[in-house]
Design a protein around this motif. Structure first.
Motif, short mmCIF file in Angstrom:
data_model
loop_
_atom_site.label_atom_id
_atom_site.label_comp_id
_atom_site.label_asym_id
_atom_site.label_seq_id
_atom_site.Cartn_x
_atom_site.Cartn_y
_atom_site.Cartn_z
N LYS A 180 -14.45 14.90 2.14
CA LYS A 180 -15.03 13.64 2.57
C LYS A 180 -13.92 12.68 2.99
O LYS A 180 -12.78 12.80 2.55
N ASN B 235 -17.93 20.67 4.27
CA ASN B 235 -17.32 19.38 4.55
C ASN B 235 -17.55 18.91 5.98
O ASN B 235 -17.39 17.72 6.28
N GLU C 200 -20.25 16.51 5.86
CA GLU C 200 -19.81 15.32 5.12
C GLU C 200 -19.04 14.38 6.06
O GLU C 200 -19.23 13.16 6.03
N ASP D 247 -19.96 10.60 7.34
CA ASP D 247 -19.02 9.48 7.24
C ASP D 247 -18.87 8.77 8.58
O ASP D 247 -18.81 7.53 8.64
N TYR E 65 -13.43 7.29 -1.98
CA TYR E 65 -14.17 7.82 -0.84
C TYR E 65 -15.22 6.84 -0.36
O TYR E 65 -15.75 6.02 -1.13
N SER F 191 -18.14 7.46 0.28
CA SER F 191 -19.42 7.78 -0.34
C SER F 191 -19.44 7.52 -1.85
O SER F 191 -20.46 7.75 -2.51
#
Length: 340
Positions: A15, A60, A63, A67, A209, A211
């Motif tokens: 991430k 990923n 992910e 983002d 991160y 998230s």
């Protein structure tokens, strides 16, 4: 009217963290109104040192896409595409490899540093060694005029420019274009990890991160490295190499208040906890809308996949045009069928 083409991207090895956000993502959001933008999720490049763990890259990939959308990258303005879905890039890489020497690849300082960091030694994957050439293919396939990079990536862009000059000279056609570099604004260098180490990464467990939950962010901020000699509140503190103040420099918009806090800390009378709480408030305000958008897109993954599909189709169309011109310049653009 947007004319110049901008190319940028990330390897989907995890991430994205706030170092990516302050270093490149915020800038990409601004630039999407100025350039015809292509943002690449470089899964093939990530596989050069993760070939034995492809599931890591696959998981990923989405992910990273989440983002991108959560920070405000607009798929109606930007083509977000997946590198592996553009096979033309592989053929371009092969053609460029024929005009790059092994000794030149080994001299690339960015590659040398990464090889040392990863402790490859004699186990160096060939794909990793040649990724500057692959990167040149990525850039030239879309005839990118502008590539935003950090200073550590300048040798990679210079190698791309060398390949462009060599190709055009050998085949006596101005097929490829030398890209220009767009460096980050002064003062927006790489953020250190929360432990004070120069590199922020998942493997080191020292990243915040995009998230992360609000509780996780608070926990990480309160554990940040400061001045180890600033034991009592009344003690004078050092703001140099103090991670909390480095983050405040990057995220705090009230520079007057920050300067007052900096002087107070240096003179003594200001504790680490109070400074960390101030940073936590700033980061929470910055990251909460991003986290909320991400949560929304996580519930609408069909839309996310459609964004990647559409972006990859558009990217492949442009790359195919460039490859056709490259083949024609070399003299291998055949249109006949071979019969047995």
């Amino acid at each position: 009217m947007k004319k110049e083409i901008l190319l940028t991207g990330d390897r989907p090895t995890g991430k994205l963290h706030i170092g990516h956000y302050i270093g490149s993502l915020k800038n990409r959001v601004k630039l999407q109104d100025q350039y015809n933008s292509f943002i690449m999720i470089a899964d093939q490049q990530a596989l050069t040192d993760n070939a034995k763990n492809p599931e890591k890259i696959r998981s990923n990939l989405t992910e990273v896409a989440l983002d991108y959308l959560s920070v405000g990258i607009d798929p109606s303005k930007v083509n977000i595409f997946v590198q592996s879905q553009i096979p033309e890039l592989n053929e371009l890489t092969m053609h460029y490899l024929n005009i790059v020497t092994l000794s030149r690849l080994k001299r690339n300082p960015t590659v040398k540093n990464e090889i040392k960091e990863k402790n490859f030694n004699e186990s160096l994957p060939t794909g990793f060694l040649i990724y500057p050439v692959s990167q040149a293919a990525d850039i030239t396939a879309f005839k990118a005029t502008v590539v935003p990079v950090g200073e550590d990536q300048l040798p990679m862009i210079e190698q791309t420019r060398e390949i462009v000059r060599s190709f055009n000279s050998i085949y006596k056609r101005e097929v490829l274009f030398e890209p220009n570099v767009l460096l980050p604004e002064k003062g927006l260098g790489r953020l250190p990890g929360i432990d004070g180490k120069a590199k922020m990464s998942k493997s080191l467990g020292n990243a915040i991160y995009l998230s992360d939950s609000s509780d996780t962010i608070k926990q990480k901020v309160m554990s940040m490295y400061t001045d180890p000699n600033h034991i009592r509140v009344e003690d004078p503190g050092n703001v140099e190499n103090n991670t909390v103040f480095t983050y405040l420099d990057a995220f705090c918009l009230d520079k007057l208040q920050l300067e007052e806090m900096r002087e107070h800390y240096k003179n003594g009378g200001l504790g680490d906890v109070k400074v960390k709480r101030y940073l936590n408030d700033i980061l929470q305000a910055e990251l909460e809308p991003i986290r909320n958008k991400r949560n929304y897109y996580e519930k609408h993954m069909d839309f996310v996949y459609e964004v990647l599909k559409t972006g990859s189709i558009n990217a492949r169309s442009l790359a195919a045009e460039t490859l056709s011109e490259v083949r024609e310049a070399i003299g291998i653009n055949f249109f006949f069928k071979l019969n047995r």
